[in-house]
Design an enzyme around this catalytic site. Structure first.
Site, PDB file in Angstrom:
ATOM      1  CG  HIS A   1      -1.598   1.314   1.485  1.00  0.00           C
ATOM      2  ND1 HIS A   1      -2.602   1.814   0.682  1.00  0.00           N
ATOM      3  CD2 HIS A   1      -1.400   2.240   2.450  1.00  0.00           C
ATOM      4  CE1 HIS A   1      -2.989   2.992   1.158  1.00  0.00           C
ATOM      5  NE2 HIS A   1      -2.264   3.276   2.221  1.00  0.00           N
TER       6      HIS A   1
ATOM      7  CG  ASP B   1       5.980  18.684 -26.248  1.00  0.00           C
ATOM      8  OD1 ASP B   1       6.190  18.233 -25.110  1.00  0.00           O
ATOM      9  OD2 ASP B   1       5.308  18.095 -27.112  1.00  0.00           O
TER      10      ASP B   1
ATOM     11  CD1 TRP C   1       6.336   3.303   4.128  1.00  0.00           C
ATOM     12  CD2 TRP C   1       7.453   4.058   2.346  1.00  0.00           C
ATOM     13  NE1 TRP C   1       6.802   4.558   4.419  1.00  0.00           N
ATOM     14  CE2 TRP C   1       7.486   5.048   3.347  1.00  0.00           C
ATOM     15  CE3 TRP C   1       8.088   4.316   1.133  1.00  0.00           C
ATOM     16  CZ2 TRP C   1       8.138   6.262   3.172  1.00  0.00           C
ATOM     17  CZ3 TRP C   1       8.736   5.529   0.972  1.00  0.00           C
ATOM     18  CH2 TRP C   1       8.748   6.486   1.979  1.00  0.00           C
TER      19      TRP C   1
ATOM     20  CB  SER D   1      10.261   6.517 -14.537  1.00  0.00           C
ATOM     21  OG  SER D   1       9.166   7.382 -14.633  1.00  0.00           O
ATOM     22  CB  SER D   2      11.014  10.065 -10.566  1.00  0.00           C
ATOM     23  OG  SER D   2      10.870   8.849 -10.041  1.00  0.00           O
TER      24      SER D   2
ATOM     25  CG  HIS E   1      12.419  14.427   5.902  1.00  0.00           C
ATOM     26  ND1 HIS E   1      11.403  13.936   6.671  1.00  0.00           N
ATOM     27  CD2 HIS E   1      12.155  15.728   5.743  1.00  0.00           C
ATOM     28  CE1 HIS E   1      10.581  14.922   6.985  1.00  0.00           C
ATOM     29  NE2 HIS E   1      11.013  16.015   6.443  1.00  0.00           N
TER      30      HIS E   1
ATOM     31  CD  GLU F   1       9.425  10.259  -2.460  1.00  0.00           C
ATOM     32  OE1 GLU F   1      10.350  10.660  -3.188  1.00  0.00           O
ATOM     33  OE2 GLU F   1       8.348   9.833  -2.891  1.00  0.00           O
TER      34      GLU F   1
ATOM     35  CE1 TYR G   1       8.641  19.439   4.041  1.00  0.00           C
ATOM     36  CE2 TYR G   1      10.492  17.959   4.356  1.00  0.00           C
ATOM     37  CZ  TYR G   1       9.514  18.766   4.886  1.00  0.00           C
ATOM     38  OH  TYR G   1       9.376  18.890   6.228  1.00  0.00           O
TER      39      TYR G   1
ATOM     40  CB  SER H   1       0.466  28.864  -4.797  1.00  0.00           C
ATOM     41  OG  SER H   1       0.988  28.366  -3.600  1.00  0.00           O
TER      42      SER H   1
ATOM     43  CG  HIS I   1      12.677  14.037  11.625  1.00  0.00           C
ATOM     44  ND1 HIS I   1      12.469  15.262  11.073  1.00  0.00           N
ATOM     45  CD2 HIS I   1      12.092  13.160  10.796  1.00  0.00           C
ATOM     46  CE1 HIS I   1      11.788  15.119   9.945  1.00  0.00           C
ATOM     47  NE2 HIS I   1      11.546  13.854   9.759  1.00  0.00           N
ATOM     48  CG  HIS I   2      12.103   9.741   9.328  1.00  0.00           C
ATOM     49  ND1 HIS I   2      10.769   9.641   9.035  1.00  0.00           N
ATOM     50  CD2 HIS I   2      12.550  10.831   8.678  1.00  0.00           C
ATOM     51  CE1 HIS I   2      10.430  10.631   8.226  1.00  0.00           C
ATOM     52  NE2 HIS I   2      11.494  11.370   7.991  1.00  0.00           N
TER      53      HIS I   2
ATOM     54  CB  THR J   1       5.574  24.749   6.563  1.00  0.00           C
ATOM     55  OG1 THR J   1       6.742  24.007   6.233  1.00  0.00           O
ATOM     56  CG2 THR J   1       4.365  24.016   6.042  1.00  0.00           C
TER      57      THR J   1
ATOM     58  CE  LYS K   1       5.869  26.849   0.102  1.00  0.00           C
ATOM     59  NZ  LYS K   1       5.341  27.561  -1.060  1.00  0.00           N
TER      60      LYS K   1
ATOM     61  NE  ARG L   1       3.768   2.845  10.563  1.00  0.00           N
ATOM     62  CZ  ARG L   1       4.678   3.503   9.821  1.00  0.00           C
ATOM     63  NH1 ARG L   1       5.641   4.195  10.391  1.00  0.00           N
ATOM     64  NH2 ARG L   1       4.612   3.482   8.519  1.00  0.00           N
TER      65      ARG L   1
END
Lengths: 525, 185
Positions: free
Chosen positions: A77, A106, A142, A169-170, A253, A255, A257, A268, A302-303, A328, A331, A450
């Protein structure tokens, strides 16, 4: 309104037709559409996994699936939603909108663009196909933490290769976006005149180029540990499983963002349109985005507060993480200030955008709570964390994607989306989302771990509530399919400027946008 | 648009190189963290510990050290030659473990220590240990292997018993093994 189509905006399409048209296309609009369809299919498959998880958690004890399969579901998932749904959806938006917004004909590398997309379906097949191999799909979460990921069956290898392919790809997609934004802007479109969506994607693309290769490296190390006798993470060979976490979160991390900055860009664009005011503090938005991106490289550990880090390290990562709340906050402040005394109307896109600000900010605040090291040690691996990241990823990224889809559907299809159904979709999603995930805060604070298929009896009521919410949320998404199909088939004709307050180059071309646009670059004053 | 061609290509190459460099950076993190851990004294598995030079022996305290031995998927008999000993903090002690390779082919293993309670680990200074390197055992070889250690005098007062437990893992690639069992459960 769009009756006059300049002759350079011709709509006919050359080359193969039928299926081959889609396989060989180099048109940014075709590729954007394919990205979005792909990501929606992946969103539905990830959703089915989520609902199976919630069905199992409806009651204590084991009813629906066995623990081994439950672990596969939670892991897949996560992977499917992150790499299959959210990221490709944003790339799809970038493909459609960035050339239209900066006045380019293009993307810079149209053929590479085609390849970037067509790498995804095989990767998805590899990932989803791993459910059917001996030992089942990858089940290490994951994050694929070693040493568990070093021990799994061949499903793990398939997941690793899928991550490699999606990473390539990315990276190609990101390079394409950087080059397009930097080199292909129309005359007069200076960097600081660019729509904020292009800015956030430019910064996201840099993040992707910096961290996707690091993830590829981390999973490659897992692969060689599994099959080629290396011991990067194998303590017996002098390696260290904690090293995996450091390398993974150096990717992981930023990722986070990568998945939220384009969402900030979409919001925005939408808020000023429906507040009928220019965005408040445009320059500060750009700088805030850039500082979030830079700070995202300094907070990975921090993880890992519970891995036995020295207190000095915990303090550094705690303060660095809390520092991200500042840009943040800028924003969120700017969005609210844009609405302030604006002539606001709440069409469907605006509803989603406003809802985004509300729920995303809740997720931001729980993130701050998780950032506090002594509290995080209590909350680590509980449902509080699950609640937190679903508030930022579902209510953040996904709600922004829906906001953007409703906002630009008129441009993509030429028809206005069904407002009534769109609003029902929003309110169902909003209500059921909170029914699903808000109780998880309480479950986490009470200590429910979890990724476990069973739980103690005192958690039963909140879990039942969350499951009811999850099914409501899941089925609400089917409304979106109806809206999109109706919108493609017909409906109220959309004007070139489909929304009254919409600014930007994409609203100067007819709706639906012709196959080729801006072959002669527009001049931006 | 055409005039952008070469400019685009240049930027593509630069960004592509950046991506490749970052792939290498991921691997460079491995020695980088090794250095950090060595400098910070974290997870120092393979080097002897440093001991204070003027090590005073604290005769007022007596600590019980228990010894434990495990193997993980390894056809070895592995046991401590003494179940437990009593030491004073600061006292230099030598004990020994015995290993027998039951197989008629050579096998290489690596022992990893762990401590109970966990906090005792940083006060348990090993000066010599068979765990500092891999041990290759010839077919049917029997070997006695020493551990030389000192328990720090600043061991927390509430710790009266320390369990030192070694687990021998096979070092991968030294012999053909059955394929890893797939999947969970």
């Amino acid at each position: 309104m769009a009756a006059v189509i300049p002759d350079h905006l011709h709509d006919h399409h050359h080359g193969p037709t039928g299926l081959m048209r889609w396989i060989t296309t180099t048109n940014h609009k075709d590729i954007g559409t394919m990205y979005m369809i792909f990501s929606f299919i992946m969103f539905l498959s990830g959703g089915v996994m989520a609902l199976t998880i919630r069905a199992e958690l409806f009651q204590p004890g084991l009813q629906v699936v066995q623990p081994e399969f439950f672990n596969q579901l939670t892991s897949m998932h996560g992977l499917v939603m992150v790499f299959g749904a959210i990221m490709p959806a944003f790339v799809g938006f970038a493909n459609w909108q960035i050339p239209l917004m900066i006045g380019a004909s293009d993307m810079a590398f149209a053929r590479m663009n085609n390849w970037s997309f067509w790498l995804l379906p095989p990767a998805a097949l590899l990932l989803l196909g791993s459910f059917f191999v001996p030992g089942g799909a990858m089940a290490a979460g994951w994050t694929m933490y070693a040493p568990l990921s070093v021990q799994m069956g061949m499903g793990m290898d398939m997941a690793i290769f899928a991550v490699h392919i999606m990473g390539i790809s990315s990276i190609m997609g990101a390079i394409n976006i950087v080059v397009t934004v930097l080199n292909m802007r129309a005359p007069g479109m200076t960097m600081m005149k660019m729509p904020l969506f292009c800015w956030t994607w430019l910064i996201t693309a840099y993040l992707l180029i910096a961290v996707m290769p690091v993830l590829a490296g981390a999973v490659t190390m897992v692969l060689t540990d599994r099959h080629f006798g290396t011991s990067f993470f194998n303590a017996a060979g002098g390696g260290d499983p904690v090293l995996y976490q450091h390398v993974f979160w150096f990717f992981g991390h930023p990722e986070v963002y990568i998945m939220i900055l384009p969402a900030f860009g979409i919001i925005s664009e939408i808020i000023p349109t429906f507040a009928r005011k220019p965005l408040f503090g445009y320059a500060s938005m750009v700088y805030a985005t850039a500082s979030i991106a830079i700070l995202s490289f300094t907070v990975w550990a921090h993880h890992m507060f519970t891995t036995g880090m020295p207190a000095v390290g915990q303090l550094f990562f705690m303060y660095a993480t809390m520092l991200i709340a500042v840009p943040t906050g800028v924003k969120v402040f700017n969005w609210v200030a844009t609405m302030w005394r604006g002539s606001m109307t709440f069409e469907t896109p605006m509803l989603w955008a406003t809802g985004f600000i509300f729920v995303f900010t809740i997720g931001g605040f729980t993130g701050l709570i998780c950032a506090i090291a002594p509290i995080d040690i209590q909350l680590q691996d509980t449902y509080y964390v699950v609640a937190h990241f679903h508030y930022v990823l579902v209510a953040g990224s996904l709600f922004a994607l829906f906001a953007g889809a409703y906002y630009w559907l008129p441009k993509w299809t030429g028809h206005m989306a069904d407002e009534r159904l769109g609003k029902i979709h929003f309110w169902c999603s909003m209500v059921f989302f909170n029914i699903t995930f808000f109780p998880m805060h309480f479950l986490g604070l009470a200590g429910m771990p979890r990724r476990i298929p069973d739980y103690a009896l005192q958690f039963a009521d909140f879990n039942a509530l969350a499951t009811i919410g999850a099914f409501g949320f899941g089925f609400s998404q089917l409304i979106f399919i109806v809206v999109v199909i109706k919108c493609v088939k017909g409906g109220e004709k959309a004007a070139a400027r489909s929304w009254e307050g919409a600014q930007g180059l994409e609203w100067t071309v007819p709706s639906p946008a012709p196959h080729h646009t801006f072959e002669v670059p527009p001049v931006v004053k | 648009m055409r005039e952008y061609r070469s400019e685009n290509r240049q930027l593509l190459i630069r960004l592509g190189v950046a991506a490749v460099v970052m792939f290498g950076f991921g691997f460079a993190l491995v020695p980088f963290y090794e250095q950090i851990c060595a400098a910070a004294g974290i997870n120092n598995l393979l080097q002897p510990d440093r001991v204070a030079v003027n090590g005073q022996v604290d005769e007022t305290r007596t600590i019980t050290i228990e010894f434990d031995a495990n193997t993980h998927d390894l056809p070895w008999q592995f046991k401590p030659l003494q179940r437990e000993i009593k030491v004073h903090p600061g006292q230099l002690v030598q004990i020994a473990y015995e290993v027998v390779n039951n197989r008629d082919y050579p096998v290489t293993g690596q022992a990893i220590p762990s401590y109970g309670p966990r906090v005792a680990g940083q006060h348990f200074r090993k000066l010599d240990c068979f765990c500092f390197s891999g041990q290759t055992m010839a077919a049917n070889e029997r070997r006695t292997m020493p551990v030389v250690f000192v328990v720090d005098t600043d061991l927390p007062a509430e710790v009266n018993t320390i369990t030192l437990s070694y687990t021998f893992f096979e070092v991968a690639g030294t012999q053909a093994t059955a394929p890893k069992v797939g999947g969970p459960g």
